[in-house]
Design a protein around this motif. Sequence first.
Motif, short mmCIF file in Angstrom:
data_model
loop_
_atom_site.label_atom_id
_atom_site.label_comp_id
_atom_site.label_asym_id
_atom_site.label_seq_id
_atom_site.Cartn_x
_atom_site.Cartn_y
_atom_site.Cartn_z
N ARG A 13 0.82 -1.21 0.00
CA ARG A 13 0.00 0.00 0.00
C ARG A 13 0.85 1.26 0.00
O ARG A 13 0.43 2.31 -0.51
N ARG A 14 2.05 1.17 0.55
CA ARG A 14 2.96 2.31 0.49
C ARG A 14 3.38 2.57 -0.96
O ARG A 14 3.46 3.72 -1.40
N LYS A 15 3.67 1.50 -1.69
CA LYS A 15 4.06 1.66 -3.10
C LYS A 15 2.92 2.21 -3.95
O LYS A 15 3.16 2.91 -4.93
N LYS A 16 1.70 1.88 -3.58
CA LYS A 16 0.54 2.39 -4.31
C LYS A 16 0.22 3.84 -3.94
O LYS A 16 -0.68 4.45 -4.53
N GLY A 17 0.93 4.38 -2.95
CA GLY A 17 0.69 5.76 -2.54
C GLY A 17 -0.57 5.95 -1.74
O GLY A 17 -1.14 7.05 -1.74
N MET A 18 -1.00 4.92 -1.00
CA MET A 18 -2.23 5.01 -0.23
C MET A 18 -2.04 5.74 1.09
O MET A 18 -3.03 6.23 1.67
N PHE A 19 -0.81 5.82 1.57
CA PHE A 19 -0.55 6.48 2.85
C PHE A 19 -0.05 7.91 2.60
O PHE A 19 0.85 8.13 1.78
N ARG A 20 -0.61 8.85 3.32
CA ARG A 20 -0.16 10.24 3.23
C ARG A 20 0.92 10.49 4.27
O ARG A 20 0.93 9.89 5.34
N LYS A 21 1.83 11.40 3.94
CA LYS A 21 2.87 11.76 4.89
C LYS A 21 2.25 12.54 6.05
O LYS A 21 1.40 13.42 5.85
N GLY A 22 2.71 12.22 7.23
CA GLY A 22 2.10 12.82 8.41
C GLY A 22 2.46 14.28 8.62
O GLY A 22 1.62 15.08 9.05
N ALA A 23 3.71 14.68 8.34
CA ALA A 23 4.16 16.04 8.62
C ALA A 23 3.35 17.04 7.81
O ALA A 23 3.27 16.96 6.59
N GLY A 24 2.75 17.99 8.47
CA GLY A 24 2.00 19.04 7.80
C GLY A 24 0.61 18.64 7.38
O GLY A 24 -0.17 19.50 6.95
N CYS A 25 0.26 17.35 7.46
CA CYS A 25 -1.06 16.89 7.01
C CYS A 25 -1.97 16.54 8.18
O CYS A 25 -3.15 16.88 8.18
N CYS A 26 -1.40 15.86 9.14
CA CYS A 26 -2.24 15.27 10.17
C CYS A 26 -1.94 15.79 11.56
O CYS A 26 -2.80 15.79 12.42
N PHE A 27 -0.74 16.23 11.80
CA PHE A 27 -0.39 16.57 13.17
C PHE A 27 0.54 17.78 13.19
O PHE A 27 1.16 18.13 12.20
N LYS A 28 0.57 18.40 14.35
CA LYS A 28 1.40 19.57 14.54
C LYS A 28 2.76 19.14 15.08
O LYS A 28 2.86 18.23 15.88
N VAL A 29 3.80 19.82 14.64
CA VAL A 29 5.16 19.47 15.04
C VAL A 29 5.68 20.54 15.98
O VAL A 29 5.67 21.72 15.64
N ALA A 30 6.14 20.15 17.14
CA ALA A 30 6.81 21.07 18.06
C ALA A 30 8.30 20.91 17.83
O ALA A 30 8.86 19.84 18.04
N SER A 31 8.97 21.96 17.38
CA SER A 31 10.36 21.85 16.95
C SER A 31 11.31 21.53 18.08
O SER A 31 12.23 20.76 17.91
N GLY A 32 11.14 22.14 19.22
CA GLY A 32 11.97 21.68 20.33
C GLY A 32 12.65 22.72 21.15
O GLY A 32 12.41 22.80 22.35
N SER A 33 13.53 23.53 20.60
CA SER A 33 14.44 24.31 21.42
C SER A 33 13.73 25.21 22.44
O SER A 33 14.10 25.24 23.59
N LYS A 34 12.69 25.92 21.99
CA LYS A 34 12.00 26.82 22.91
C LYS A 34 10.52 26.49 23.04
O LYS A 34 9.87 26.96 23.96
#
Length: 610
Positions: free
Chosen positions: A128-149
């Motif tokens: 299913r990954r080769k068929k492109g059925m999974f979307r990348k999580g970054a920026g699509c599904c969840f918020k990213v906390a970068s870290g330093s501050k």
Amino acid sequence: MMAVISANEATTCGSSSPDAAEEEEDFYIQCDAPNCNEWHEGCTLSPPITPSIASTFETWHCPSCIPYHGPSKVKSMTSTRQGLRKKRRIDFVKLNDPAALLESESNNIGVAANDVQEVDFRAKLELRRKKGMFRKGAGCCFKVASGSKNEFNTTYVDKHGFDKPVLFASQLTYQIGLQLPGKDGAAPFSFDTVAKLVGPYRKTQVIDTATQLTTEYTLQEWVDYLDTPEKERTRILNVITLEYSQTPLGRLVTEPQFARDVDFVNQCWPKSVDELQRMLDHCGHNSSYSNKNNSNNLLDHDNNHSDGDDNNNMSKTSEEEKEEDLKDLLKELQEEIPRVSKYCLMSAAGSYTDFHVDFGGTAVWYHVYFGQKIFYFIEPTQKNLKIYSEWATNGTSGGAGSKKSNVNAFLPDLIISAGGDVFEVHLKKGQTMFIPSGWIHAVFTPKDSLVFGGNFVHRHSLEMQLTIFRLEKKMRVGKDYKFPFYQKLMWYVAWDFLKEGDDLMMQKSDRDATNVMARAREEQVCKVEGCKQYKRSKCNGYCATHYREQLSLQSGGIDYHAIPPPGRGCKVDGCNKYKKSKCEGYCLMCFRASSVKPPPPRLAPSKRTG
């Protein structure tokens, strides 16, 4: 050697021996583990131990020592059937045929051998990954906390919310208040270290990836399996339910600050007698304790004791019994407290946990100590939750209990065909993930991994948590797979909300009273801006000083200090002189000029006559 003692041995030697029932109740047994030697009452153990049962042990270990020193050793007696009968243990390392597992576990899992199928989940995911059925999580599904501050804490959640997974990409765990063992140049931390700290004889559930069936291993057996080279492992196994909060490992791990701050178990579960007493008083249950204690005292005391001293002793005893009742209740609650905030996950390369929602809709913190994890997330929309519940109830991904129509059903296929999305998120060594309530997810392990994580219930997702709780009841999820004492915890949460509401009402009442007093004072002070003196009666809203100033301006610049204060001046309008006594409110000049009365007559001096 094991030591035993009965209560009659501790009494006078000449006393008569009790009957068999009393002897079993008064039976004590001593633990043989090194540095323990604690005595335990036989009837309080689970299962209870009687003198006849104790005689079958060569060495006996108490429940607290079993994880570290192994189970009790039974005497080798050929005449005892229990000693000859061997219990079958499943060795997944040597197991090649899953039907052998069903032979001993079919009664527990409720399926027949022909219903179990092995599934290659790695191949399913890769296709299913080769068929492109999974979307990348970054920026699509969840918020990213970068870290330093950008620390992930209650302030962050209040601002951004917590309805999507948050990846804390930085490996500086102190920024989120997470403390882990083996850091700062300490000795390397491994699977073997976990077994030593939790207890090598501690049993834990092991999941077989291909069949998704479970069995039990001791931690030492599990470490031996993981020490086997990956190519030599005949089965791919996974441990995800090892709870360690009450072990030495629990003292080395501290949950992230956010999880500690919002966790209902930490906030609302009673932790002291005073807190329990306030709760009972607030809910109106204190009288029941008083009535109970009073009735007990009446039974325990003679009716003829009516003098003052006996009444005082009776009252004192009632208070003591009430205190003991609360302590006993608190002890029971401490034994029932849900311990779900610290789990250790040890996964072999290639292991897979199928799609699920964490029990009770709890949120999760998840830190990869070493290794790698791949998450597959499905957002908990109403539509997706319905598909998930039907999939989990009617059939699995080729596992036990499947209907023919859903034998090969794979949840991502059902979600995507219905217009939904499945997001793929990679979690590397040192990274931490926060998963919000209700998110459906599966986890694949590319290489051997050690993970520390935990669950927590919080106020930011109460609606979703209750939705998942109702969904579990609808799906008839077993008790062992539910959040422990969930409903009792929710009652404590409700009481905490009620108490918080009362506190807010009290604060509002105090603020209202303060505002009323402030407004009342504003109405009583001089109307000149900046003046804090109280206004005087008959001064037109001014204090005495500013009233004189106003009169001075109106009278053509007369010194206002010479103007009498209100009530002391002449009652003639425009006259700014003090009134005189015996002049009926007039100054002397106005009194003389008035036509009301003539001035007081002066008497002529009298002449003396001879």
